[in-house]
Write an enzyme that holds these catalytic residues in place. Structure first.
Site, PDB file in Angstrom:
ATOM      1  CE1 TYR A 118      -3.912   2.012   0.201  1.00 53.34           C
ATOM      2  CE2 TYR A 118      -3.414   2.466   2.501  1.00 53.34           C
ATOM      3  CZ  TYR A 118      -4.183   2.694   1.376  1.00 53.34           C
ATOM      4  OH  TYR A 118      -5.219   3.588   1.422  1.00 53.34           O
ATOM      5  NE  ARG A 171      -8.032  12.593  -5.680  1.00 54.87           N
ATOM      6  CZ  ARG A 171      -7.414  12.208  -4.560  1.00 54.87           C
ATOM      7  NH1 ARG A 171      -6.295  12.766  -4.183  1.00 54.87           N
ATOM      8  NH2 ARG A 171      -7.938  11.250  -3.806  1.00 54.87           N
ATOM      9  CE  LYS A 189      -7.117   2.388  -0.079  1.00 53.71           C
ATOM     10  NZ  LYS A 189      -7.745   3.639   0.232  1.00 53.71           N
ATOM     11  CD  GLU A 261      -9.426   4.166  -2.657  1.00 50.69           C
ATOM     12  OE1 GLU A 261      -8.639   4.996  -2.187  1.00 50.69           O
ATOM     13  OE2 GLU A 261     -10.315   3.631  -1.988  1.00 50.69           O
ATOM     14  CG  ASP A 262      -6.802   7.117  -5.478  1.00 53.91           C
ATOM     15  OD1 ASP A 262      -7.172   7.680  -4.434  1.00 53.91           O
ATOM     16  OD2 ASP A 262      -5.749   6.471  -5.549  1.00 53.91           O
ATOM     17  CG  ASP A 284     -10.536   4.785   1.804  1.00 49.90           C
ATOM     18  OD1 ASP A 284     -11.035   4.813   2.947  1.00 49.90           O
ATOM     19  OD2 ASP A 284      -9.350   4.516   1.597  1.00 49.90           O
ATOM     20  CG  ASP A 285      -9.793   8.976  -2.268  1.00 48.50           C
ATOM     21  OD1 ASP A 285      -8.687   8.574  -1.898  1.00 48.50           O
ATOM     22  OD2 ASP A 285     -10.382   8.503  -3.255  1.00 48.50           O
ATOM     23  CG  ASN A 426      -0.598   9.038   1.747  1.00 49.38           C
ATOM     24  OD1 ASN A 426       0.283   9.075   2.588  1.00 49.38           O
ATOM     25  ND2 ASN A 426      -1.822   8.625   2.017  1.00 49.38           N
ATOM     26  CG  ASN A 470      -2.580   3.741   6.407  1.00 48.29           C
ATOM     27  OD1 ASN A 470      -3.532   3.569   5.637  1.00 48.29           O
ATOM     28  ND2 ASN A 470      -1.373   3.299   6.151  1.00 48.29           N
TER      29      ASN A 470
END
Length: 570
Positions: A118, A171, A189, A261-262, A284-285, A426, A470
């Protein structure tokens, strides 16, 4: 061939499933095919009896090596690699060869291997995904599949999917648009969903939606594995996502969890608000980051003093992470004080690329920034905002490294006995400041947490252990809680429950070391406690479908967790 064993030992087979499967009715391959099947291969751990029963004689060297010995050997091999990306590739290769050994390694050595599978290593893996690409993992759904997405989902061999992690690669971490190469993120993930949250690997599905990329270097790269065209936007994009979300529900039912995600800011907020009323969705972001950061803030209060409502928060970064965290802090504050949400928001200030978000900028702001536009004089730089607002908590979600300068940290330390500084971007290279900088510039008074891991820091003969905010603390337990309760919708109160459950796991012993998060070595217990609190909230809100409600939700969560130990074949 049949797999044997006691149903109770392998409780994860029935975790959140409507049909119980007794292990000895499952038939799998034998002989050479068995050794090529990552779900059932045990390598040299096959016993003499198993080698005879399953036509493995001669296909393996004569030695019989236990799973523990295999683990010891592999950890020695991994530690011999000096380049983190080589460790990542070795782990991915192991996952494709021997799934149970991969998860055994990850669970038993979580603190050492988490940064490998990760953040931060997964970021570099995504950047180089095209060149390290060996065997496809997960499902790739591109614009070419428009009109056929349901058929594509049916191509996936597992039918009982409980968790999907999906990205469009626009992203990736702080690295930007990596297009189709973003697949490393859903794969990583979901490995954590299994290792840390105990969701069975066969119930997890990583998906990349490829609508093109605006990354010129990828478009010009002859080895790029995705669509070589600029990103689809507007109706074309929305229609593809609509078809995807409809097909997912049609194929896997109401209870499948879809984790976004992203995605880029504009799409992330839109997708979450559009589908949260019709599907079980989680970003999650926005939400995972918010939940883990809120937990870190709540547990930090033991070190910095006061109640949540006594503090003033300043964010650098007003994207999905920043606004998501800010909203959850305001919600928790409102819940604790019974003060209206609009009032609690006024304790929270955000700085974006144009400076402090203030009311006279309201007309030009994106919709998700508008709740944070308070009455104040303009401040164009972070240091000006720090001096004007005098926050007690400084949070970085900007994706810009080195933005918490010496001047900024010294200013925070000048009007706070113990400033809380959270540099969350990150990977490590994008962190707003390092742990060492935070401790040195604040003369050892800062309480520090980051998104990527930092080593402990010695200052004035005292050892400081930085916290790591995290998301892996939250989403595996949250996902397990949703799955085991059969939840059909996600609710903000579940995020608050997850935050509180995580904060409760920080003991006095941890506080004495300056820690604001519990150690990762205990993550499965932490996840079981989070899952229990999230499931309890699902039952309380009438969103759970698994009835009757289990009496002891922590015990039930533990019984649902996947175990990576080898099965006995007969």
């Amino acid at each position: 061939m049949a797999t044997g064993g006691d149903q109770d030992v392998y409780g994860e087979d029935c975790a959140a499933e409507d049909q119980l499967v007794t292990p000895w009715t499952i038939s799998v391959a034998s002989g050479y095919t068995l050794l090529r099947d990552p779900h059932h291969n045990k390598g040299l751990a096959f016993t003499e009896k198993e080698r005879d029963a399953h036509y493995l004689r001669g296909l393996l060297p004569p030695a019989i090596i236990s799973q523990q010995q295999q683990e010891k050997k592999l950890m020695q091999n991994l530690r011999s690699y000096e380049v983190p990306l080589h460790r990542y590739m070795a782990m991915m290769e192991l996952q494709e060869r021997n799934e149970r050994l991969f998860y055994k390694l990850l669970i038993d050595n979580v603190e050492e291997l988490l940064p490998v599978v990760y953040t931060p290593t997964v970021g570099e893996a995504c950047q180089k995904y095209g060149s390290i690409f060996r065997r496809p993992q997960g499902l790739y759904i591109s614009l070419k599949e428009k009109g056929k997405i349901l058929e594509v989902l049916k191509n996936w061999p597992e039918k009982n999917i409980q968790v999907i992690v999906v990205t469009d690669g626009e992203r990736i971490l702080g690295l930007g648009d990596l297009g189709c190469q973003g697949m490393g993120i859903p794969v990583g993930k979901l490995a954590l969903y299994t290792a840390l949250g105990g969701v069975r690997p066969s119930a997890c599905l990583p998906i990349t939606i490829d609508v093109g990329t605006n990354n010129e270097s990828l478009l010009n790269n002859e080895f790029y594995i995705g669509l070589k065209q600029r990103r689809a936007t507007g109706k074309e994009y929305a229609d593809l996502l609509q078809e995807f979300m409809t097909a997912v529900k049609q194929n896997y039912g109401e209870k499948v969890l879809v984790q976004f995600e992203d995605f880029a800011n504009h799409n992330a907020f839109e997708l979450l608000s559009k589908y949260s009323t019709t599907h079980l969705v989680f970003n999650d972001d926005i939400q995972g980051t918010a939940s883990v950061v809120l937990s870190g803030i709540v547990s930090s209060l033991k070190l910095i003093g006061g109640m949540l409502a006594d503090h003033t928060f300043l964010f650098l970064g007003a994207g999905e992470a920043g606004t998501g965290i800010a909203e959850l802090i305001a919600l928790e504050m409102s819940k604790q004080t019974k003060i209206h949400l609009e009032e609690t928001r006024k304790k929270i200030w955000l700085v974006d690329s144009k400076g402090l978000i203030v009311s006279h900028r309201k007309e030009s702001l994106q919709h998700f920034k508008k709740p944070w536009a308070h009455e104040h004089e303009p401040c164009t730089t972070l240091i000006d905002a720090v001096k004007a607002i005098k926050p007690t908590v400084l949070i970085g979600t900007s994706g810009q490294g080195k933005t918490f300068t010496k001047e900024v940290v010294e200013a925070m330390a000048s009007f706070n006995k113990k400033p809380l500084i959270m540099a969350l971007s990150n990977p490590t290279s994008q962190a707003e400041c390092t742990a060492e900088e935070a401790y040195n510039w604040s003369e050892g008074r800062a309480v520090f947490a980051s998104g990527s891991p930092f080593d402990p820091v010695k200052y004035n003969n005292q050892l400081y252990i930085p916290g790591q905010a995290n998301n892996a603390y939250i989403f595996p337990g949250l996902g397990l809680g949703l799955v085991m309760s059969g939840a059909i919708r996600m609710h903000d109160e579940m995020l608050l429950a997850a935050s509180e459950a995580l904060a409760c796991q920080v003991t006095q012993e941890h506080y004495d070391k300056g820690m604001t998060f519990p150690p990762f070595s205990n993550i499965r217990t932490i996840s079981a406690n989070i899952a229990a609190k999230v499931a309890a909230k699902a039952y309380d809100l009438g969103l759970a479908t698994r009835l009757p409600r289990p009496e002891d939700l922590v015990k039930f969560a533990e019984s649902c967790m996947y175990s990576p130990n080898y099965r006995i074949y007969r």
